[in-house]
Scaffold this active site. Structure first.
Site, short mmCIF file in Angstrom:
data_model
loop_
_atom_site.label_atom_id
_atom_site.label_comp_id
_atom_site.label_asym_id
_atom_site.label_seq_id
_atom_site.Cartn_x
_atom_site.Cartn_y
_atom_site.Cartn_z
N THR A 1 -12.30 -5.86 1.96
CA THR A 1 -12.03 -7.22 1.84
C THR A 1 -12.83 -8.41 2.68
O THR A 1 -12.90 -7.94 3.92
CB THR A 1 -10.54 -7.47 2.07
N ASP B 1 -2.33 -7.92 -1.54
CA ASP B 1 -1.91 -8.98 -0.80
C ASP B 1 -2.96 -10.38 -0.92
O ASP B 1 -2.83 -11.35 -0.87
CB ASP B 1 -1.68 -8.93 0.75
N GLY C 1 -2.28 -3.77 1.81
CA GLY C 1 -1.60 -4.94 1.11
C GLY C 1 -0.23 -4.88 0.97
O GLY C 1 0.43 -6.07 1.03
N1 ASP Z 1 -5.70 -6.13 1.62
C1 ASP Z 1 -6.54 -5.29 0.46
C2 ASP Z 1 -5.44 -4.92 -0.53
O1 ASP Z 1 -4.57 -4.21 -0.28
C3 ASP Z 1 -7.48 -4.20 0.95
C4 ASP Z 1 -8.40 -4.53 1.75
O2 ASP Z 1 -8.11 -5.32 2.72
O3 ASP Z 1 -9.39 -4.24 2.10
O4 ASP Z 1 -5.66 -4.96 -1.74
#
Ligand code: ASP
Length: 194
Positions: free
Chosen positions: A62, A93, A116
Site C-alpha cells: 500500500t 481498508d 485492513g
Molecule cells: N491495508 C491493506 C489491506 O488490508 C494492505 C496494506 O496496507 O498493505 O488491504
C-alpha cells in the site's frame, strides 16, 4: 467535480475513461513476486502452516499520501494491491473513507497501511483525526494514540501517516518497518526513511 463520493467496478472504469484517464489490463498489474507468494500459500496444506505464513507480517504494497495545499485544502489518497491470499470479493481498508483515508480541512488528514480488517474495525483514519481534534491538533501524538487504539481494540498492526492543518507530520507504525517520507516548502530535499 462530480456528485459521487465513491464509484466501483465498471462504473468507475467508465468514469475514469470519461475523465481521460489511461487504463490498463488487469494482467499488467500482476507481479512475479506475488505469484510466487501465492504459489507458496497454495502449497501449504494445513491450517497451521497457513496461519504461520499469514502472521509473518510480510511487507505489503500500500502507498498512501496526505497533502496540504497553499489554500489550506487537505487531501488523502491510497493505492493498494490489498492483502495476499485474500478471499474473492474481499475489500480492505484502503479505499474506505474513514478507515484507510480521511481528510478534513478544519483538522487534518490521515492514511493507513497494514492489516485492513483491524483498520476497518476501528475506523482508523477518522479515529486519528478525531483524536487530533481533541488533542490540540498534535499530529504526531494522534498517530501514536491511534495505533494504541488499533492494538487495544482489534489487536491490529500497521502504520499511519497524518498531517494537521498547519502541515505538521505524524508517522507511527507497529510493524517491523514502514517506508515513509515527507516534503515541505521549507525543505530542500524530501525526508525519507525505511
Ligand atoms: N491495508 C491493506 C489491506 O488490508 C494492505 C496494506 O496496507 O498493505 O488491504
Amino acid at each position: 467535480e462530480s456528485d459521487n463520493v465513491m464509484l466501483v467496478g465498471k462504473g468507475a472504469v467508465r468514469f475514469a475513461k470519461e475523465c481521460g484517464m489511461k487504463t490498463c489490463s488487469q494482467d499488467e498489474l500482476i507481479v512475479e513476486r506475488e505469484i510466487q507468494r501465492w504459489r507458496e500459500w497454495q502449497a501449504m496444506s494445513t491450517g497451521q502452516e497457513r496461519e504461520a505464513f499469514r502472521k509473518r507480517k510480510i511487507p505489503n504494497d500500500t502507498v498512501g499520501a496526505v497533502a496540504l495545499d497553499r489554500n489550506g485544502a487537505i487531501a488523502a489518497g491510497s493505492s493498494t494491491g490489498g492483502t495476499p491470499n485474500k478471499s474473492p470479493g474481499r475489500v480492505g481498508d484502503s479505499p474506505i473513507i474513514g478507515a484507510g483515508i480521511y481528510a478534513d480541512n478544519a483538522i487534518g488528514g490521515a492514511t493507513t497501511t497494514g492489516w485492513g480488517e483491524a483498520m476497518m474495525k476501528v475506523v482508523m483514519a477518522k479515529s486519528v483525526i478525531d483524536i487530533m481534534e481533541r488533542n490540540g491538533n498534535d499530529a504526531s501524538r494522534a498517530t501514536f494514540d491511534g495505533l494504541k487504539l488499533l492494538e487495544r481494540k482489534a489487536q491490529g498492526y500497521g502504520g499511519i501517516v497524518a498531517l494537521n492543518m498547519d502541515g505538521d507530520v505524524g508517522i507511527a507504525y507497529n510493524t517491523p518497518r514502514m517506508a515513509r517520507g515527507y516534503m515541505t516548502s521549507d525543505l530542500r530535499d524530501p525526508w525519507v526513511a525505511v
